[in-house]
Write a protein that holds these residues in place. Structure first.
Motif, PDB file in Angstrom:
ATOM      1  N   ALA A 291      -5.839  -5.726 -23.855  1.00  0.00           N
ATOM      2  CA  ALA A 291      -7.119  -5.279 -24.409  1.00  0.00           C
ATOM      3  C   ALA A 291      -7.576  -3.995 -23.719  1.00  0.00           C
ATOM      4  N   VAL A 292      -8.172  -3.099 -24.484  1.00  0.00           N
ATOM      5  CA  VAL A 292      -8.900  -1.959 -23.929  1.00  0.00           C
ATOM      6  C   VAL A 292     -10.375  -2.312 -24.070  1.00  0.00           C
ATOM      7  N   LEU A 293     -11.088  -2.358 -22.933  1.00  0.00           N
ATOM      8  CA  LEU A 293     -12.474  -2.814 -22.914  1.00  0.00           C
ATOM      9  C   LEU A 293     -13.404  -1.664 -22.566  1.00  0.00           C
ATOM     10  N   ASP A 294     -14.502  -1.560 -23.314  1.00  0.00           N
ATOM     11  CA  ASP A 294     -15.495  -0.528 -23.045  1.00  0.00           C
ATOM     12  C   ASP A 294     -16.857  -1.054 -23.445  1.00  0.00           C
ATOM     13  N   GLY A 295     -17.895  -0.510 -22.795  1.00  0.00           N
ATOM     14  CA  GLY A 295     -19.269  -0.841 -23.155  1.00  0.00           C
ATOM     15  C   GLY A 295     -19.929  -1.767 -22.164  1.00  0.00           C
ATOM     16  N   ALA A 296     -21.223  -1.973 -22.398  1.00  0.00           N
ATOM     17  CA  ALA A 296     -22.030  -2.848 -21.535  1.00  0.00           C
ATOM     18  C   ALA A 296     -22.952  -3.662 -22.431  1.00  0.00           C
ATOM     19  N   PRO A 297     -22.583  -4.869 -22.820  1.00  0.00           N
ATOM     20  CA  PRO A 297     -21.404  -5.619 -22.384  1.00  0.00           C
ATOM     21  C   PRO A 297     -20.114  -5.098 -23.013  1.00  0.00           C
ATOM     22  N   ALA A 298     -19.010  -5.301 -22.304  1.00  0.00           N
ATOM     23  CA  ALA A 298     -17.723  -4.789 -22.753  1.00  0.00           C
ATOM     24  C   ALA A 298     -17.232  -5.519 -23.987  1.00  0.00           C
ATOM     25  N   GLN A 299     -16.600  -4.759 -24.865  1.00  0.00           N
ATOM     26  CA  GLN A 299     -15.960  -5.301 -26.059  1.00  0.00           C
ATOM     27  C   GLN A 299     -14.564  -4.713 -26.168  1.00  0.00           C
ATOM     28  N   VAL A 300     -13.702  -5.391 -26.913  1.00  0.00           N
ATOM     29  CA  VAL A 300     -12.355  -4.868 -27.141  1.00  0.00           C
ATOM     30  C   VAL A 300     -12.449  -3.691 -28.109  1.00  0.00           C
ATOM     31  N   VAL A 301     -11.972  -2.533 -27.662  1.00  0.00           N
ATOM     32  CA  VAL A 301     -12.027  -1.328 -28.499  1.00  0.00           C
ATOM     33  C   VAL A 301     -10.639  -0.782 -28.800  1.00  0.00           C
ATOM     34  N   GLY A 302      -9.601  -1.453 -28.309  1.00  0.00           N
ATOM     35  CA  GLY A 302      -8.259  -0.971 -28.576  1.00  0.00           C
ATOM     36  C   GLY A 302      -7.219  -1.872 -27.952  1.00  0.00           C
ATOM     37  N   ASP A 303      -5.959  -1.423 -28.070  1.00  0.00           N
ATOM     38  CA  ASP A 303      -4.805  -2.153 -27.543  1.00  0.00           C
ATOM     39  C   ASP A 303      -4.028  -1.196 -26.648  1.00  0.00           C
ATOM     40  N   SER A 304      -3.842  -1.571 -25.379  1.00  0.00           N
ATOM     41  CA  SER A 304      -3.196  -0.661 -24.432  1.00  0.00           C
ATOM     42  C   SER A 304      -1.739  -0.390 -24.779  1.00  0.00           C
ATOM     43  N   ARG A 305      -1.124  -1.233 -25.616  1.00  0.00           N
ATOM     44  CA  ARG A 305       0.273  -1.000 -26.008  1.00  0.00           C
ATOM     45  C   ARG A 305       0.415   0.243 -26.879  1.00  0.00           C
ATOM     46  N   ASP A 306      -0.673   0.671 -27.528  1.00  0.00           N
ATOM     47  CA  ASP A 306      -0.595   1.895 -28.328  1.00  0.00           C
ATOM     48  C   ASP A 306      -0.285   3.097 -27.437  1.00  0.00           C
ATOM     49  N   GLY A 307      -1.004   3.199 -26.309  1.00  0.00           N
ATOM     50  CA  GLY A 307      -0.723   4.277 -25.366  1.00  0.00           C
ATOM     51  C   GLY A 307       0.639   4.126 -24.724  1.00  0.00           C
ATOM     52  N   ASP A 308       1.021   2.875 -24.417  1.00  0.00           N
ATOM     53  CA  ASP A 308       2.335   2.635 -23.829  1.00  0.00           C
ATOM     54  C   ASP A 308       3.438   3.091 -24.773  1.00  0.00           C
ATOM     55  N   ALA A 309       3.278   2.828 -26.075  1.00  0.00           N
ATOM     56  CA  ALA A 309       4.303   3.198 -27.050  1.00  0.00           C
ATOM     57  C   ALA A 309       4.521   4.698 -27.065  1.00  0.00           C
ATOM     58  N   THR A 310       3.445   5.461 -26.961  1.00  0.00           N
ATOM     59  CA  THR A 310       3.564   6.921 -26.926  1.00  0.00           C
ATOM     60  C   THR A 310       4.367   7.364 -25.705  1.00  0.00           C
TER      61      THR A 310
ATOM     62  N   GLN B 222     -11.804 -13.655 -17.284  1.00  0.00           N
ATOM     63  CA  GLN B 222     -10.340 -13.721 -17.300  1.00  0.00           C
ATOM     64  C   GLN B 222      -9.835 -12.535 -18.109  1.00  0.00           C
ATOM     65  N   LEU B 223      -9.080 -11.652 -17.462  1.00  0.00           N
ATOM     66  CA  LEU B 223      -8.497 -10.505 -18.150  1.00  0.00           C
ATOM     67  C   LEU B 223      -7.001 -10.729 -18.292  1.00  0.00           C
ATOM     68  N   GLY B 224      -6.484 -10.556 -19.505  1.00  0.00           N
ATOM     69  CA  GLY B 224      -5.048 -10.682 -19.726  1.00  0.00           C
ATOM     70  C   GLY B 224      -4.293  -9.537 -19.098  1.00  0.00           C
ATOM     71  N   ARG B 225      -2.969  -9.660 -19.065  1.00  0.00           N
ATOM     72  CA  ARG B 225      -2.143  -8.604 -18.475  1.00  0.00           C
ATOM     73  C   ARG B 225      -2.242  -7.335 -19.316  1.00  0.00           C
ATOM     74  N   GLY B 226      -2.069  -6.195 -18.641  1.00  0.00           N
ATOM     75  CA  GLY B 226      -2.084  -4.915 -19.341  1.00  0.00           C
ATOM     76  C   GLY B 226      -3.441  -4.473 -19.838  1.00  0.00           C
ATOM     77  N   THR B 227      -4.505  -5.083 -19.344  1.00  0.00           N
ATOM     78  CA  THR B 227      -5.861  -4.725 -19.775  1.00  0.00           C
ATOM     79  C   THR B 227      -6.269  -3.380 -19.185  1.00  0.00           C
ATOM     80  N   ILE B 228      -7.001  -2.603 -19.938  1.00  0.00           N
ATOM     81  CA  ILE B 228      -7.617  -1.368 -19.441  1.00  0.00           C
ATOM     82  C   ILE B 228      -9.126  -1.527 -19.559  1.00  0.00           C
ATOM     83  N   VAL B 229      -9.812  -1.447 -18.409  1.00  0.00           N
ATOM     84  CA  VAL B 229     -11.272  -1.468 -18.390  1.00  0.00           C
ATOM     85  C   VAL B 229     -11.742  -0.031 -18.223  1.00  0.00           C
ATOM     86  N   CYS B 230     -12.449   0.482 -19.219  1.00  0.00           N
ATOM     87  CA  CYS B 230     -12.908   1.870 -19.188  1.00  0.00           C
ATOM     88  C   CYS B 230     -14.006   2.062 -18.146  1.00  0.00           C
ATOM     89  N   ALA B 231     -14.147   3.291 -17.704  1.00  0.00           N
ATOM     90  CA  ALA B 231     -15.138   3.626 -16.686  1.00  0.00           C
ATOM     91  C   ALA B 231     -16.530   3.192 -17.129  1.00  0.00           C
TER      92      ALA B 231
END
Length: 203
Positions: free
Chosen positions: A155-174, A134-143
């Motif tokens: 959530a910004v997700l990266d890795g294998a297994p994926a973990q939360v590494v950031g918040d996509s609202r930070d980029g949105d704010a910019t 289940q992915l919440g709204r505004g999630t970014i799954v990295c390549a």
């Protein structure tokens, strides 16, 4: 001359075979702004629930057999796999008996469950989203990420297994500081109630 012919052939094939056009249907609803590449493979399409304004690019695999919900505005790039079941453990356990398993119930070792991708999420290329995610709204799954589990909005997700590494609202704010006239557009989806209750299980 050969290079010119090859270039013409590539343009022709791309235009005829891999052209992504607006307009889809899901569960009887018209989705005029949704686009799906014809090179994307969708298994069990009758169990796929799509929102509008969805983009699904080239060479993706969407397995909806266990229930797959993709909310409004989701972008799925290319070479992604979204799977709602996994049979390799069961096949190794049962060997040749896998193909003729009489039951009762699912084969031992079988994993299955729905996937729900929240509104305006971005799924990067070569990523895998596994059953029971289940992915919440505004999630970014990295390549290249391998995603399994439940994750919060933005959530910004990266890795294998994926973990939360950031918040996509930070980029949105910019971006919103650069384009303040679009704050209303952004808020219209970012403030939507979470749709965890959507039933994306098999009917």
């Amino acid at each position: 001359m050969r290079a010119v012919l090859n270039r013409w052939r590539r343009h022709l094939v791309r235009g005829l075979v891999f052209r992504v056009l607006f307009g889809e249907r899901s569960q009887g609803r018209l989705l005029p702004h949704t686009r799906i590449s014809p090179s994307t493979c969708i298994e069990s399409e009758d169990h796929l629930v799509l929102g509008d304004h969805v983009y699904i690019g080239h060479f993706n695999l969407l397995d909806a057999s266990g229930g797959l919900a993709i909310d409004e505005g989701v972008q799925i790039t290319s070479h992604c796999a979204i799977v709602t079941h996994s049979s390799h453990r069961s096949q190794r356990l049962l060997g040749r008996a896998f193909a003729t398993w009489p039951g009762p119930g699912e084969r031992p070792g079988w994993i299955g469950g729905p996937v729900h991708i929240g509104a305006y999420s971005f799924i990067g290329p070569h990523s895998v989203i596994e059953a029971n995610t289940q992915l919440g709204r505004g999630t970014i799954v990295c390549a290249g990420a391998r995603v399994r589990g439940t994750f919060p909005d933005f959530a910004v997700l990266d890795g294998a297994p994926a973990q939360v590494v950031g918040d996509s609202r930070d980029g949105d704010a910019t971006l919103l500081r650069q384009y303040p006239e679009f704050r209303v557009n952004h808020a219209a989806w970012a403030a939507m109630p979470r749709s965890d209750d959507r039933d994306c299980r098999r009917p």
